[in-house]
Design a protein around this motif. Structure first.
Motif, short mmCIF file in Angstrom:
data_model
loop_
_atom_site.label_atom_id
_atom_site.label_comp_id
_atom_site.label_asym_id
_atom_site.label_seq_id
_atom_site.Cartn_x
_atom_site.Cartn_y
_atom_site.Cartn_z
N PHE A 70 0.83 -1.20 0.00
CA PHE A 70 0.00 0.00 0.00
C PHE A 70 0.87 1.26 0.00
O PHE A 70 0.70 2.15 -0.83
N ILE B 52 2.94 1.64 -3.37
CA ILE B 52 2.19 2.12 -4.54
C ILE B 52 1.73 3.55 -4.34
O ILE B 52 1.88 4.40 -5.23
N THR B 53 1.19 3.85 -3.16
CA THR B 53 0.63 5.18 -2.95
C THR B 53 1.72 6.25 -3.03
O THR B 53 1.55 7.26 -3.71
N SER C 84 3.11 6.64 -6.63
CA SER C 84 2.16 7.27 -7.55
C SER C 84 1.99 8.74 -7.24
O SER C 84 1.91 9.57 -8.15
#
Lengths: 281, 291
Positions: B270, B273-274, B277
């Motif tokens: 989590f 990726i967060t 991005s």
């Protein structure tokens, strides 16, 4: 007439014609596995393992009958229908309502919501803790649990598209509705909702595809095989009949058919949905 | 004014969305943070706080660091390749071809299928007695045949090829949308000025496409880092853990009932990726303003 036109055109555009032929050949790369699967699904087990594009010696329609009987296709089709239709309907209702308010109000709470949804669009789901939430709510292994999870997963980006669309509808429309005596509910249901039709259709089709094709959520959250959706059933079938490619192919064709048909009929909306969030302005 | 807005656009309308999203997305994410620091597993009735032990354990295991590395490799490789192919297809299909509509339909077709269906299909291609080996035999290249999915050096490449086959058409659609926003006059003007096709692409088309490029890169990366079904159906992490990715490890710890450790991996995925991005998004947005 037509041939004349082609002749005329090709006399100046040979490179273009060659390019077009090249592109069509390229598209066959995508078609070949499909054709191989389709033909293979009508072959005998011995014929199918050659994985080629030859026609079956004798068309084995029985393959499909056998798969329907042993592959639990009908049951899983109905499960997929139930899960998809409920989660999509609920998702769209919640999204339309929320987007109306988020798009119109410009306060801090709303921009916080937008940011939260933004993370929801990007971040992967925390699978294992979700199990705990389902246990606490007594929703483990139930249709309802899975439906609510799909709803939660699809609300963020659906709202994103709805909000963008609603912002394009002039606010004066709401104002005149209010002057005419509409309350907030009237404004939403009578004035705005009818205008949301195009974006609703687009979002609907994309959410349907997302949910219908998903494998991970039923894998984690639907223990009982009676509740399995099509992708899970087809994977299980593949595991049991790994050597009988003719049957596996028939199973794959039946699983892929609903989405492929939906795609061919609703292309316009799917493409609108894919591009809606990506083009500026 | 704000009061009027609240009256006109009632907060009650947001309740269903925020409730479902809150309970089934935000809450598990927050809980995941908490469970990552516990020894929660299937046969424990009482869960205890164990600090950073889960993370220490994970980073001491090759299995985990390999999975992390594989996830990165898969995400970056596929994002780049899906974008290059998607852009080339878009440039090709954007021409005034008679078969334009047919081509668009075909190139995006794989994108609508369930990854499981695609995975099983590719199994029939890469299997020992599959289509690829049969074709190689038939055209006299029998010495090249190998067990594509059972071979450590080729298994990951097979999964990457499948991902590209499935998603390039999706990226193509977004590039087509971007290309259609470029004014025709601009292209004509550059042709009049004597620009070659090549120069036109680098100097006119690409700079104007930069927002499509950034959205495509972000979508491609996020999709790639979330990889699960692709690996699950083709190799299930094998051979010898060579295609293991974060999500397959999370699923394995879930099946073994090691929920605390699985949550820790989920949390890392989590955050990973967060953060990537959001950083990338900010960076690419700043580029867009510059151009």
């Amino acid at each position: 007439m037509k041939s004349e036109k082609i002749l005329y055109k090709s006399s100046i555009d040979v490179p273009k014609l060659l390019f077009e032929i090249f592109m069509i050949l390229l598209s066959f790369i995508i078609l070949i596995p499909f054709v191989m699967m389709l033909l293979g699904s009508f072959k005998t087990q011995q014929e199918a393992i050659y994985f080629n594009l030859s026609l079956p010696e004798k068309w084995q329609f029985n393959n499909y009958l056998q798969v329907i009987q042993e592959g639990k296709i009908i049951r899983s089709f109905l499960n997929s229908m139930l899960i998809t239709s409920s989660s999509v309907t609920l998702c769209l209702i919640a999204t339309a309502l929320a987007s109306f308010v988020i798009a119109r109000r410009k306060d801090r709470a709303m921009s916080f919501m937008m940011n939260l949804f933004m993370i929801g669009m990007i971040a992967p789901m925390s699978m294992i803790p979700t199990i705990r939430v389902l246990q606490t709510l007594h929703l483990t292994g139930s249709y309802l649990g899975v439906i609510l999870i799909y709803m939660a997963r699809n609300i963020p980006w659906s709202s994103f598209i709805f909000i963008k669309f609603i912002k394009g509808i002039p606010m004066e429309l709401d104002e005149s509705a209010i002057i005419d005596g509409c309350g907030p509910h009237g404004t939403f249901f009578k004035i705005l909702l009818p205008l949301l039709k195009p974006v609703t259709v687009t979002t609907l089709i994309i959410v349907v595809m997302n949910v219908w094709n998903d494998f991970m959520i039923p894998l984690y959250f639907l223990g009982n095989s009676k509740k399995w959706t099509m992708p899970l059933t087809v994977y299980n079938f593949f595991g049991r009949y790994a050597r009988e490619w003719n049957l596996v192919f028939a199973d794959l064709i039946m699983t892929a058919l609903p989405v492929v048909l939906l795609y061919l009929f609703c292309q316009k909306y799917i493409i609108a949905g894919l591009t809606a969030g990506s083009v500026k302005g | 004014m704000e009061k009027l807005m609240k009256k006109r656009y009632p907060s009650s309308f947001i309740i269903p969305a925020i409730l479902v999203f809150g309970i089934f997305f935000v809450l598990p994410t927050v809980l995941g943070f908490f469970y990552s620091f516990t020894n929660w597993d299937i046969d424990r009735s009482q869960i205890q706080f164990i600090g950073l032990d889960n993370f220490k354990y994970l980073f001491s295991r090759d299995e985990f660091t390999v999975a992390l590395k594989n996830t990165l490799i898969f995400g970056i490789f596929t994002a780049v390749l899906k974008n290059i192919i998607g852009l080339l297809l878009a440039l090709g299909v954007n021409k005034d071809l008679r078969s334009k509509n047919y081509l668009r339909t075909m190139f995006y077709l794989p994108g609508v299928l369930s990854m499981i269906v695609v995975g099983i299909m590719f199994n029939s291609i890469f299997a020992m007695d599959g289509m690829l080996n049969n074709t190689l035999e038939a055209i006299g290249l029998g010495m090249l045949t190998t067990n594509w999915l059972g071979n450590k050096s080729t298994a990951m490449a097979c999964i990457i090829i499948m991902e590209i086959w499935k998603w390039s058409g999706f990226h193509m659609i977004i590039y087509i949308a971007g290309l259609q926003t470029i004014p025709k006059e601009l292209l004509e003007a550059s042709t009049v000025d004597g620009a070659t096709k090549w120069m036109q692409f680098w100097k006119v088309i690409l700079p104007l496409l930069i927002s499509s490029v950034s959205i495509n890169i972000i979508i491609g990366l996020i999709g790639g880092f979330k990889v699960f079904e692709q690996v699950y159906v083709l190799t299930n992490g094998g051979p010898g853990g060579s295609t293991q990715v974060l999500n397959t490890l999370v699923f394995q710890s879930f099946s073994q009932g090691l929920y605390g450790r699985g949550s820790a991996m989920g949390l890392l995925l989590f955050l990973f990726i967060t953060i990537i991005s959001l950083l990338l998004n900010t960076y690419l947005k700043s580029k867009e303003v510059d151009s």
